[in-house]
Motif scaffolding. Structure first.
Motif, PDB file in Angstrom:
ATOM      1  N   HIS A 380     -35.556  98.045  52.083  1.00 43.23           N
ATOM      2  CA  HIS A 380     -34.693  97.189  51.265  1.00 43.23           C
ATOM      3  C   HIS A 380     -35.394  96.834  49.954  1.00 43.23           C
ATOM      4  O   HIS A 380     -34.786  96.890  48.875  1.00 43.23           O
ATOM      5  N   GLN A 381     -36.670  96.480  50.038  1.00 45.56           N
ATOM      6  CA  GLN A 381     -37.417  96.161  48.818  1.00 45.56           C
ATOM      7  C   GLN A 381     -37.559  97.385  47.922  1.00 45.56           C
ATOM      8  O   GLN A 381     -37.433  97.288  46.692  1.00 45.56           O
ATOM      9  N   ALA A 382     -37.806  98.535  48.530  1.00 41.79           N
ATOM     10  CA  ALA A 382     -37.966  99.761  47.750  1.00 41.79           C
ATOM     11  C   ALA A 382     -36.686 100.106  47.002  1.00 41.79           C
ATOM     12  O   ALA A 382     -36.709 100.456  45.818  1.00 41.79           O
ATOM     13  N   ARG A 383     -35.551 100.006  47.687  1.00 33.65           N
ATOM     14  CA  ARG A 383     -34.266 100.357  47.069  1.00 33.65           C
ATOM     15  C   ARG A 383     -33.979  99.495  45.848  1.00 33.65           C
ATOM     16  O   ARG A 383     -33.394  99.971  44.859  1.00 33.65           O
ATOM     17  N   HIS A 384     -34.390  98.240  45.880  1.00 29.77           N
ATOM     18  CA  HIS A 384     -34.082  97.353  44.773  1.00 29.77           C
ATOM     19  C   HIS A 384     -35.035  97.512  43.587  1.00 29.77           C
ATOM     20  O   HIS A 384     -34.882  96.830  42.576  1.00 29.77           O
ATOM     21  N   TYR A 468     -47.278 111.960  35.356  1.00 26.33           N
ATOM     22  CA  TYR A 468     -46.064 112.236  34.576  1.00 26.33           C
ATOM     23  C   TYR A 468     -45.362 110.947  34.135  1.00 26.33           C
ATOM     24  O   TYR A 468     -44.198 110.976  33.694  1.00 26.33           O
ATOM     25  N   GLY A 469     -46.041 109.804  34.224  1.00 30.54           N
ATOM     26  CA  GLY A 469     -45.486 108.558  33.706  1.00 30.54           C
ATOM     27  C   GLY A 469     -44.776 107.701  34.725  1.00 30.54           C
ATOM     28  O   GLY A 469     -44.127 106.709  34.354  1.00 30.54           O
ATOM     29  N   GLY A 470     -44.859 108.069  36.021  1.00 31.28           N
ATOM     30  CA  GLY A 470     -44.231 107.262  37.054  1.00 31.28           C
ATOM     31  C   GLY A 470     -45.078 106.056  37.438  1.00 31.28           C
ATOM     32  O   GLY A 470     -46.176 105.848  36.900  1.00 31.28           O
ATOM     33  N   GLN A 471     -44.564 105.273  38.375  1.00 35.81           N
ATOM     34  CA  GLN A 471     -45.249 104.058  38.797  1.00 35.81           C
ATOM     35  C   GLN A 471     -45.487 104.084  40.299  1.00 35.81           C
ATOM     36  O   GLN A 471     -44.716 104.687  41.048  1.00 35.81           O
ATOM     37  N   VAL A 472     -46.539 103.381  40.726  1.00 34.59           N
ATOM     38  CA  VAL A 472     -46.785 103.144  42.147  1.00 34.59           C
ATOM     39  C   VAL A 472     -46.643 101.649  42.385  1.00 34.59           C
ATOM     40  O   VAL A 472     -47.259 100.843  41.682  1.00 34.59           O
ATOM     41  N   ARG A 473     -45.816 101.278  43.350  1.00 36.06           N
ATOM     42  CA  ARG A 473     -45.576  99.872  43.639  1.00 36.06           C
ATOM     43  C   ARG A 473     -45.841  99.583  45.110  1.00 36.06           C
ATOM     44  O   ARG A 473     -45.463 100.378  45.991  1.00 36.06           O
ATOM     45  N   LEU A 474     -46.477  98.446  45.362  1.00 32.20           N
ATOM     46  CA  LEU A 474     -46.686  97.972  46.724  1.00 32.20           C
ATOM     47  C   LEU A 474     -45.710  96.831  46.989  1.00 32.20           C
ATOM     48  O   LEU A 474     -45.546  95.936  46.145  1.00 32.20           O
ATOM     49  N   VAL A 475     -45.050  96.853  48.138  1.00 33.74           N
ATOM     50  CA  VAL A 475     -44.103  95.798  48.484  1.00 33.74           C
ATOM     51  C   VAL A 475     -44.599  95.025  49.697  1.00 33.74           C
ATOM     52  O   VAL A 475     -45.416  95.520  50.487  1.00 33.74           O
ATOM     53  N   GLU A 476     -44.119  93.822  49.834  1.00 35.50           N
ATOM     54  CA  GLU A 476     -44.552  92.968  50.929  1.00 35.50           C
ATOM     55  C   GLU A 476     -44.202  93.591  52.280  1.00 35.50           C
ATOM     56  O   GLU A 476     -43.153  94.240  52.418  1.00 35.50           O
ATOM     57  N   ILE A 477     -45.080  93.370  53.261  1.00 37.08           N
ATOM     58  CA  ILE A 477     -44.783  93.844  54.608  1.00 37.08           C
ATOM     59  C   ILE A 477     -44.402  92.666  55.483  1.00 37.08           C
ATOM     60  O   ILE A 477     -44.863  91.540  55.275  1.00 37.08           O
ATOM     61  N   LEU A 478     -43.542  92.926  56.425  1.00 38.06           N
ATOM     62  CA  LEU A 478     -43.089  91.896  57.348  1.00 38.06           C
ATOM     63  C   LEU A 478     -44.043  91.867  58.532  1.00 38.06           C
ATOM     64  O   LEU A 478     -44.102  92.806  59.320  1.00 38.06           O
ATOM     65  N   GLU A 479     -44.822  90.816  58.622  1.00 38.24           N
ATOM     66  CA  GLU A 479     -45.852  90.737  59.651  1.00 38.24           C
ATOM     67  C   GLU A 479     -45.247  90.654  61.054  1.00 38.24           C
ATOM     68  O   GLU A 479     -44.143  90.150  61.244  1.00 38.24           O
ATOM     69  N   GLY A 480     -46.003  91.136  62.027  1.00 32.95           N
ATOM     70  CA  GLY A 480     -45.597  90.991  63.426  1.00 32.95           C
ATOM     71  C   GLY A 480     -44.684  92.071  63.947  1.00 32.95           C
ATOM     72  O   GLY A 480     -44.098  91.925  65.021  1.00 32.95           O
ATOM     73  N   HIS A 481     -44.529  93.153  63.176  1.00 30.83           N
ATOM     74  CA  HIS A 481     -43.645  94.231  63.628  1.00 30.83           C
ATOM     75  C   HIS A 481     -44.375  95.562  63.486  1.00 30.83           C
ATOM     76  O   HIS A 481     -44.936  95.865  62.429  1.00 30.83           O
ATOM     77  N   SER A 482     -44.366  96.366  64.546  1.00 26.82           N
ATOM     78  CA  SER A 482     -44.946  97.701  64.469  1.00 26.82           C
ATOM     79  C   SER A 482     -44.383  98.560  65.591  1.00 26.82           C
ATOM     80  O   SER A 482     -43.993  98.050  66.653  1.00 26.82           O
ATOM     81  N   THR A 483     -44.346  99.853  65.330  1.00 27.44           N
ATOM     82  CA  THR A 483     -43.908 100.786  66.370  1.00 27.44           C
ATOM     83  C   THR A 483     -44.866 100.759  67.550  1.00 27.44           C
ATOM     84  O   THR A 483     -44.454 100.847  68.719  1.00 27.44           O
ATOM     85  N   THR A 484     -46.162 100.605  67.263  1.00 32.05           N
ATOM     86  CA  THR A 484     -47.155 100.564  68.331  1.00 32.05           C
ATOM     87  C   THR A 484     -46.883  99.419  69.297  1.00 32.05           C
ATOM     88  O   THR A 484     -46.962  99.586  70.525  1.00 32.05           O
ATOM     89  N   ALA A 485     -46.561  98.236  68.746  1.00 34.12           N
ATOM     90  CA  ALA A 485     -46.297  97.076  69.607  1.00 34.12           C
ATOM     91  C   ALA A 485     -45.077  97.319  70.492  1.00 34.12           C
ATOM     92  O   ALA A 485     -45.056  96.961  71.680  1.00 34.12           O
ATOM     93  N   ILE A 486     -44.053  97.936  69.914  1.00 32.46           N
ATOM     94  CA  ILE A 486     -42.844  98.227  70.702  1.00 32.46           C
ATOM     95  C   ILE A 486     -43.177  99.240  71.796  1.00 32.46           C
ATOM     96  O   ILE A 486     -42.788  99.084  72.957  1.00 32.46           O
TER      97      ILE A 486
END
Length: 503
Positions: A380-384, A468-486
């Motif tokens: 969701h953050q990436a799309r925006h 080529y002039g692009g950007q790298v962006r880091l977005v916030e992660i939602l703590e407490g969720h992982s595939t490993t935990a599931i």
């Protein structure tokens, strides 16, 4: 013949249809930036325009034509441009959409340009450059000559009146309508102003509620108010059809039958109604040109409107979007969105189309095995951050090499189906390498996104994108969720061996 039984063949018929658009052509310019402070000079926001964040799109009659080619039709455009920088941009955009450019240049008029200053996806101010005075006799003659030459080869004609001077002369409009009637070509009009007598004899007029109220001097918000006024007004004008777009109330189609065809609105969420009228008239005319009845074509146009109002700014409709929406209406269950999953050649074609429309491309990647809220938040953050989001998805073989034989938990097709069902995701592309580096190099996204648990210097593809002039962006992660935990919880419940690799 119902839409549900014909939409699967509609694409072929659209590809054989030719629609001529005559009207007020505009260039839509967007300056994208951020607002962090108020100006010390006046109580106004200071917009810091981002580097290389200016986009250009076709507006007015140009957007109508872009919608037509997006649907797969052959579109020709006759509009008025100046001899200026904006005219060059317009011509480049027309070429990029494969629109048959038959525009007339007038050195004494500027190309109509609307510049929108955008901050956090909100419009701060709009600057209009235009000359709304009536066209000269010589210019009218050149425009009419171009129109009469093209009309016999068209399956439908659209007159897109934005009140910018091209249709100031009633006689000019009537000459085009008469030429269409003599050639047996239906003519559709997107109207403007109070006096619609200049549209007399047209096949169909497509006003919104406010435009109809202005022209009739009557209130038509409620159905009981609308029906008698619209029926009488259609007869007065001598037009065969009147299609009234009513925003959240949908549409109402008026013909000879005293009972109108009422069509409920399809929009799930409305972000911006800019250009919705262009999409409606383009889809309606294209539908009629392919042989659909007016009621069928209006229903398709209503679905199309529901798609574009869910986007920010002026966007040309794409056939894939409309087809998917029509399938969703026809099927008892939601239609598959697996059309979003693309191989590299198809992905490149879609990217070319998006870039031609001035859209910013965002890319992120991962295994997305057992989709969880953390994944959804990242996407969701990436799309925006841009206009289109591409997800690079590890193949099953790639995941097995990285995470062991117990992974993936879900096979690739299932993971792709889940991702493609998310509204934020515009395209899913598999990659079989251990990293997405080669895929990034081929797709060349404008923005590369990863979670903030990465260091930006460690993001795979950073050097390629920035080169080529692009950007790298880091977005916030939602703590407490992982595939490993599931997976760990599932293993504990099932007493199976525990997957050892975190995602």
């Amino acid at each position: 013949m119902t839409i549900s039984s014909t939409h699967s063949h509609l694409a072929d018929r659209l590809g054989r249809a030719t629609v001529l658009v005559v009207g007020d052509l505009m260039l839509d310019c967007y300056y994208w930036g951020d607002v962090r402070r108020i100006s010390p000079e006046a109580p106004v926001p200071v917009v810091k325009v981002k580097v290389n964040e200016k986009t250009y799109r076709l507006g007015g009659a140009g957007n109508v034509a872009a919608n037509l080619t997006g649907l797969g039709c052959r579109a020709a455009l006759i509009g008025l441009i100046g001899k200026d920088t904006a005219a060059g941009r317009v011509k480049d955009l027309l070429a990029s959409f494969n629109i048959d450019d038959r525009c007339v240049a007038d050195a004494d008029r500027p190309t109509t340009t609307k510049t929108r200053i955008m901050a956090s996806k909100q419009q701060v101010v709009r600057l209009d450059e235009e000359d709304g005075s009536g066209i000269t006799t010589g210019t009218a003659h050149r425009l009419l000559s171009a129109a009469t030459d093209m009309i016999p080869r068209a399956d439908a004609v659209i007159l897109s009146d934005y009140g910018k001077g091209m249709f100031a002369s009633p006689e000019f409009i009537q000459q085009i309508i008469r030429a269409c009637n003599e050639a047996g070509v239906p003519v559709f009009i997107d109207p403007k102003g109070r006096d619609w007598s200049r549209y007399a004899g047209a096949t169909c007029i497509t006003p919104n509620t406010a435009e109809l109220e202005l022209a009739t001097g009557s209130r038509v918000r409620a159905e009981g108010e609308l029906v008698p006024v619209a029926l009488d007004f259609r007869r007065q004008l001598g037009v065969a059809w009147l299609l009234v777009t009513r925003g959240p109330e949908g549409m109402a189609l008026f013909g000879e039958d005293p009972s109108p065809v009422l069509i409920a609105a399809r929009a799930r969420e409305v972000f911006d109604v800019s250009g919705a009228g262009d999409t409606v008239i383009a889809t309606l005319a294209a539908g009629v040109a392919t042989g659909l009845s007016f009621a069928q074509a209006a229903s398709v146009a209503n679905t199309a409107a529901g798609i574009v109002v869910g986007k920010l700014g002026t966007w040309a409709l794409r056939w894939a979007e409309l087809e998917n929406a029509l399938m969703g209406e026809a099927e008892p269950k939601p239609a598959s969105t697996l059309w979003k999953v693309a191989g590299l050649p198809e992905a490149s074609d879609r990217l070319a189309t998006w870039r031609q429309a001035g859209q910013r491309i965002v890319f992120t990647n991962g295994c997305f095995d057992l989709l969880h809220p953390g994944h959804v938040s990242l996407l969701h953050q990436a799309r925006h951050l841009g206009d289109r989001l591409i997800v690079g998805l590890n193949t099953d073989a790639s995941i097995q090499r990285l995470k062991g034989a117990q992974r993936p938990i879900l096979p690739g097709r299932d993971r792709a189906a889940i991702l493609s069902a998310l509204e934020d995701v515009d395209m899913v592309v598999f990659f079989d390498d251990d990293t997405p580096l080669n895929l990034i190099a081929q797709l060349k996204p404008d923005i590369l996104v990863k979670g903030a648990d990465y260091r930006i210097e460690d993001v795979v593809g950073k050097s390629v994108v920035e080169a080529y002039g692009g950007q790298v962006r880091l977005v916030e992660i939602l703590e407490g969720h992982s595939t490993t935990a599931i997976a760990r919880k599932l293993s504990a419940n099932g007493n199976n061996s525990e997957p050892s690799v975190k995602e």
